[in-house]
Design an enzyme around this catalytic site. Structure first.
Site, PDB file in Angstrom:
ATOM      1  N   GLU A   1       0.865  -1.188   0.000  1.00 23.71           N
ATOM      2  CA  GLU A   1       0.000   0.000   0.000  1.00 23.71           C
ATOM      3  C   GLU A   1       0.896   1.230   0.000  1.00 23.71           C
ATOM      4  O   GLU A   1       1.812   1.344   0.824  1.00 23.71           O
ATOM      5  CB  GLU A   1      -0.921   0.029   1.228  1.00 23.71           C
ATOM      6  CG  GLU A   1      -1.751   1.317   1.253  1.00 23.71           C
ATOM      7  CD  GLU A   1      -2.716   1.440   2.440  1.00 23.71           C
ATOM      8  OE1 GLU A   1      -2.697   0.572   3.331  1.00 23.71           O
ATOM      9  OE2 GLU A   1      -3.484   2.424   2.445  1.00 23.71           O
TER      10      GLU A   1
ATOM     11  N   ASN B   1      -4.101   5.142  -2.199  1.00 26.26           N
ATOM     12  CA  ASN B   1      -5.259   5.789  -1.553  1.00 26.26           C
ATOM     13  C   ASN B   1      -5.762   6.956  -2.392  1.00 26.26           C
ATOM     14  O   ASN B   1      -4.981   7.781  -2.861  1.00 26.26           O
ATOM     15  CB  ASN B   1      -4.861   6.319  -0.175  1.00 26.26           C
ATOM     16  CG  ASN B   1      -4.612   5.195   0.807  1.00 26.26           C
ATOM     17  OD1 ASN B   1      -5.561   4.584   1.305  1.00 26.26           O
ATOM     18  ND2 ASN B   1      -3.347   4.874   1.046  1.00 26.26           N
TER      19      ASN B   1
ATOM     20  N   GLU C   1      -7.714   2.598  -3.415  1.00 24.44           N
ATOM     21  CA  GLU C   1      -8.437   2.450  -2.145  1.00 24.44           C
ATOM     22  C   GLU C   1      -9.320   3.659  -1.911  1.00 24.44           C
ATOM     23  O   GLU C   1      -8.841   4.802  -1.906  1.00 24.44           O
ATOM     24  CB  GLU C   1      -7.446   2.312  -0.981  1.00 24.44           C
ATOM     25  CG  GLU C   1      -6.726   0.992  -0.967  1.00 24.44           C
ATOM     26  CD  GLU C   1      -5.982   0.737   0.349  1.00 24.44           C
ATOM     27  OE1 GLU C   1      -6.150   1.508   1.305  1.00 24.44           O
ATOM     28  OE2 GLU C   1      -5.230  -0.255   0.387  1.00 24.44           O
TER      29      GLU C   1
ATOM     30  N   ASP D   1     -11.662   0.820   1.799  1.00 23.64           N
ATOM     31  CA  ASP D   1     -10.780   0.976   2.962  1.00 23.64           C
ATOM     32  C   ASP D   1     -11.585   1.091   4.263  1.00 23.64           C
ATOM     33  O   ASP D   1     -12.758   1.467   4.235  1.00 23.64           O
ATOM     34  CB  ASP D   1      -9.981   2.275   2.756  1.00 23.64           C
ATOM     35  CG  ASP D   1      -8.645   2.255   3.473  1.00 23.64           C
ATOM     36  OD1 ASP D   1      -8.377   1.306   4.218  1.00 23.64           O
ATOM     37  OD2 ASP D   1      -7.858   3.203   3.266  1.00 23.64           O
TER      38      ASP D   1
ATOM     39  N   GLU E   1      -6.104  -5.163   7.987  1.00 24.34           N
ATOM     40  CA  GLU E   1      -4.977  -4.241   8.185  1.00 24.34           C
ATOM     41  C   GLU E   1      -4.724  -3.978   9.660  1.00 24.34           C
ATOM     42  O   GLU E   1      -5.562  -4.275  10.506  1.00 24.34           O
ATOM     43  CB  GLU E   1      -5.141  -2.956   7.380  1.00 24.34           C
ATOM     44  CG  GLU E   1      -6.342  -2.125   7.697  1.00 24.34           C
ATOM     45  CD  GLU E   1      -6.394  -0.848   6.858  1.00 24.34           C
ATOM     46  OE1 GLU E   1      -5.329  -0.344   6.465  1.00 24.34           O
ATOM     47  OE2 GLU E   1      -7.510  -0.356   6.610  1.00 24.34           O
TER      48      GLU E   1
HETATM   49  P1  C2E Z   1      -5.057   4.079   5.863  1.00 24.33           P
HETATM   50  O1  C2E Z   1      -5.287   4.089   4.391  1.00 24.33           O
HETATM   51  O2  C2E Z   1      -6.025   3.350   6.719  1.00 24.33           O
HETATM   52  O3  C2E Z   1      -3.593   3.572   6.086  1.00 24.33           O
HETATM   53  C1  C2E Z   1      -3.235   2.704   7.088  1.00 24.33           C
HETATM   54  C2  C2E Z   1      -2.536   3.414   8.186  1.00 24.33           C
HETATM   55  O4  C2E Z   1      -2.253   2.508   9.227  1.00 24.33           O
HETATM   56  C3  C2E Z   1      -1.200   3.990   7.752  1.00 24.33           C
HETATM   57  O5  C2E Z   1      -1.010   5.183   8.476  1.00 24.33           O
HETATM   58  C4  C2E Z   1      -0.221   2.925   8.252  1.00 24.33           C
HETATM   59  O6  C2E Z   1       1.089   3.422   8.462  1.00 24.33           O
HETATM   60  C5  C2E Z   1      -0.883   2.524   9.530  1.00 24.33           C
HETATM   61  N1  C2E Z   1      -0.526   1.159   9.923  1.00 24.33           N
HETATM   62  C6  C2E Z   1      -0.070   0.166   9.152  1.00 24.33           C
HETATM   63  N2  C2E Z   1       0.128  -0.950   9.861  1.00 24.33           N
HETATM   64  C7  C2E Z   1      -0.239  -0.671  11.129  1.00 24.33           C
HETATM   65  C8  C2E Z   1      -0.268  -1.439  12.340  1.00 24.33           C
HETATM   66  O7  C2E Z   1       0.061  -2.612  12.383  1.00 24.33           O
HETATM   67  N3  C2E Z   1      -0.726  -0.818  13.449  1.00 24.33           N
HETATM   68  C9  C2E Z   1      -1.117   0.479  13.422  1.00 24.33           C
HETATM   69  N4  C2E Z   1      -1.529   1.008  14.556  1.00 24.33           N
HETATM   70  N5  C2E Z   1      -1.091   1.239  12.300  1.00 24.33           N
HETATM   71  C10 C2E Z   1      -0.657   0.658  11.169  1.00 24.33           C
HETATM   72  P2  C2E Z   1      -0.486   6.465   7.793  1.00 24.33           P
HETATM   73  O8  C2E Z   1       0.585   6.137   6.812  1.00 24.33           O
HETATM   74  O9  C2E Z   1      -0.184   7.420   8.888  1.00 24.33           O
HETATM   75  O10 C2E Z   1      -1.724   6.941   6.960  1.00 24.33           O
HETATM   76  C11 C2E Z   1      -2.870   7.390   7.598  1.00 24.33           C
HETATM   77  C12 C2E Z   1      -3.940   7.666   6.617  1.00 24.33           C
HETATM   78  O11 C2E Z   1      -3.637   8.738   5.741  1.00 24.33           O
HETATM   79  C13 C2E Z   1      -4.198   6.484   5.706  1.00 24.33           C
HETATM   80  O12 C2E Z   1      -5.010   5.588   6.388  1.00 24.33           O
HETATM   81  C14 C2E Z   1      -4.882   7.137   4.540  1.00 24.33           C
HETATM   82  O13 C2E Z   1      -6.242   7.306   4.809  1.00 24.33           O
HETATM   83  C15 C2E Z   1      -4.219   8.492   4.501  1.00 24.33           C
HETATM   84  N6  C2E Z   1      -3.212   8.494   3.430  1.00 24.33           N
HETATM   85  C16 C2E Z   1      -1.941   8.087   3.455  1.00 24.33           C
HETATM   86  N7  C2E Z   1      -1.362   8.256   2.254  1.00 24.33           N
HETATM   87  C17 C2E Z   1      -2.306   8.774   1.439  1.00 24.33           C
HETATM   88  C18 C2E Z   1      -2.338   9.177   0.054  1.00 24.33           C
HETATM   89  O14 C2E Z   1      -1.360   9.062  -0.699  1.00 24.33           O
HETATM   90  N8  C2E Z   1      -3.519   9.673  -0.427  1.00 24.33           N
HETATM   91  C19 C2E Z   1      -4.624   9.777   0.367  1.00 24.33           C
HETATM   92  N9  C2E Z   1      -5.746  10.256  -0.177  1.00 24.33           N
HETATM   93  N10 C2E Z   1      -4.622   9.409   1.658  1.00 24.33           N
HETATM   94  C20 C2E Z   1      -3.483   8.915   2.184  1.00 24.33           C
HETATM   95 CA    CA Z   2      -5.657   2.820   2.857  1.00 18.87          CA
HETATM   96 CA    CA Z   3      -7.339   1.713   6.336  1.00 19.79          CA
END
Ligand code: C2E
Ligand code: CA
Ligand code: CA
Length: 503
Positions: A285, A339, A371, A401, A458
């Site tokens: 992802e 995403n 997603e 998602d 996830e």
């Molecule tokens: P998401 O799409 O639900 O992404 C999953 C989040 O959970 C990611 O946080 C990831 O680093 C985190 N994660 C992964 N494995 C674990 C785990 O085992 N435990 C826990 N507690 N967390 C885990 P991240 O990278 O901080 O991203 C947060 C949100 O920001 C994402 O949620 C997504 O909604 C958004 N995001 C990130 N990159 C993009 C992007 O390029 N475009 C858009 N539109 N949204 C993005």
């Molecule tokens: Ca996602």
């Molecule tokens: Ca998610």
């Protein structure tokens, strides 16, 4: 005073005109004295002129009065709201300026409180009730406000769904009591909405103080407090606090920095591995990262929503897609999830962006999955349908998602072209702690099987969660147990066997 002036001017015009006739008549009288033979004729002329003058005077006066009335009407229309007949924003700001002059002078015994009163989610109310009934609600709300306020207060309608109230001589305690009463009275049922909509209001209150440079600043502060009340769920009041201003200033500064980061290419992509039951890497992802010079790492949960508020969601989305397309070229056989925010889907430009970037990078859409969250499916259905079908038509697959956290409606899954669901991490983290988590995950798996959808869990962090998920029948996993999101080169190393996943 202005009205008096308007009345005097036309009266003067009438008097001057009649006065000119009178002078002419006087002249004729003098002539008649000197030529007695012409007297009968002159008598007729003088009488005629006298009568004419009287008629002219009456007409001019009538015209002048109606001119004054229409001017007063125009003045009223320019300063009042047509629907509720309350003062409008322009008049309210005038009164605010007057009040501001009085603040700090000896005769202003107490301060002025300023309230911004907004009907919560009023656009939805209009959609449900239609314009006619929602107008009745506004009129009723205005009248309720009128019954709560004193004669010395100014109530105005300042926006479609918002009123403002300026009260003199109100202490903070009294302002709070008043706000609480307004929330309660305006939240009582409306006849026009009976059975169709519950209408509540939120209030932001601030005070005019001598320190405020501009009275309009008090208006802005009350507006900030209103936003705060709404952020807390609405149907409540908030009193302005300087921290609200600070939060807004921080957000604005972050917006400026985000714009610059985009221009300077300071945003990067990390990729989090997705594995099957055997622990084999099958996908990643793409997750965006912003390493801010002063603030350190800013979470995407902060800057992605920020980008939507300041018109940057398109360039931000484009950057993520272009980077993922480019990086993925080194990873044969991996499915790369990207995403896509609700704003990107709604913007109407997503398909063109995808086509353009596919052509630019020479990528194969079958290697990518977009997603989306359930919020996307809630929006304008026909257009969303069209966009998602076009995304599918290009060859991309679609994953839903955070499944289980939103509306999780079965009908969405059936109506929209979705290929995979991602079980939200909250259910995974509660596995083994809350009995219902297993049951929910099982239900989602059954649903997905019936609809022939793939499922990935996830936020998988422990061996126990892995085992339980496999027991339940969920074989695709993503989470810290396997790997944190890592740089593109680390994914290439994993694929080439130069490194291994933690698990
Ligand atoms: P998401 O799409 O639900 O992404 C999953 C989040 O959970 C990611 O946080 C990831 O680093 C985190 N994660 C992964 N494995 C674990 C785990 O085992 N435990 C826990 N507690 N967390 C885990 P991240 O990278 O901080 O991203 C947060 C949100 O920001 C994402 O949620 C997504 O909604 C958004 N995001 C990130 N990159 C993009 C992007 O390029 N475009 C858009 N539109 N949204 C993005
Ligand atoms: Ca996602
Ligand atoms: Ca998610």
């Amino acid at each position: 005073m202005a009205e008096e002036k308007q009345r005097i001017a036309p009266d003067l015009l009438a008097l001057v005109s009649v006065g000119s006739i009178a002078s002419f008549v006087t002249l004729l009288c003098v002539v008649a004295g000197s030529y007695p033979g012409a007297r009968p004729l002159l008598t007729v002329v003088i009488t005629g002129l006298g009568a004419g003058g009287l008629i002219l005077f009456r007409q001019l006066r009538k015209g002048a009065n109606s001119l004054a009335a229409s001017e007063a009407r125009a003045q009223y229309v320019a300063t009042h709201d047509e629907l509720t007949q309350l003062p409008n924003k322009a008049l309210f700001v005038d009164r605010l300026r007057l009040a501001a002059k009085a603040v700090g002078t000896p005769e202003s015994v107490a301060s002025f409180a300023l309230f911004q009163i907004g009907l919560d989610r009023f656009e939805e109310t209009v959609e449900v009730l239609g314009i006619g009934a929602s107008d009745q609600v506004l009129v009723e709300a205005a009248s309720r406000l009128g019954s709560i306020c004193r004669d010395t207060d100014t109530i105005a309608r300042v926006r479609d769904d918002a009123f403002a109230l300026l009260c003199r001589g109100v202490t903070r305690d009294a302002a709070e009591a008043m706000a609480a009463e307004i929330v309660q009275r305006l939240g009582a049922p409306y006849a026009a909405a009976a059975g169709h909509a519950v209408i509540t209001c939120s209030i932001g209150a601030g005070f005019l103080t001598p320190e405020l440079d501009q009275p309009i600043e008090a208006f802005r502060e009350a507006q900030l407090a209103l936003s705060d009340a709404r952020k807390l769920g609405g149907a409540r009041y908030s009193i302005f606090d300087p921290s609200m201003d600070q939060a807004l200033k921080n957000r604005k500064a972050l917006e400026v920095d985000l714009r610059r980061a985009l221009e300077e290419d300071a945003l990067t992509m990390k990729y989090q591995p997705q594995v099957n039951a055997k622990g084999v890497l099958v996908g990643v992802e793409a997750l965006m990262r912003w390493n801010h010079e002063q603030r350190g790492v800013v979470a995407p949960n902060v800057f992605v929503p920020l980008s939507e508020n300041c018109g940057l969601s398109e360039p931000l989305g484009r950057l993520a897609i272009r980077q993922a397309f480019t990086d993925a070229k080194q990873w044969a056989g991996l499915k790369v999830a990207i995403n896509v925010s609700a704003a990107q889907v709604r913007s109407g430009g997503l398909i063109a962006t995808l086509e353009e970037l596919l052509a630019e990078t020479g990528s194969n859409p079958r290697n990518f999955e977009l997603e989306i969250t359930e919020g996307v499916l809630l929006a304008d259905e026909a257009q969303t349908h069209e966009t998602l079908n076009a995304v599918r038509g290009l060859g991309f697959s679609i994953a839903l998602d955070d499944f289980g956290t939103g509306y999780s409606s079965l009908s969405y899954l059936r109506r929209f072209p979705v290929d995979k669901i991602k079980i939200d991490q909250s259910f995974v983290s509660h596995l083994g702690k809350r009995p219902e988590s297993s049951a929910i995950i099982k239900a989602i798996l059954d649903l997905a099987e019936a609809l022939e959808l793939k499922v990935i869990a996830e936020g998988v962090e422990t061996r126990a969660q892995v085992d339980r998920l496999i027991e339940l029948g969920c074989t695709l996993h993503q989470g810290y147990f396997y790997s944190q999101p890592v740089a593109a080169v680390d994914i290439a190393d994993l694929l080439a066997g130069r490194s291994k996943l933690a698990a």
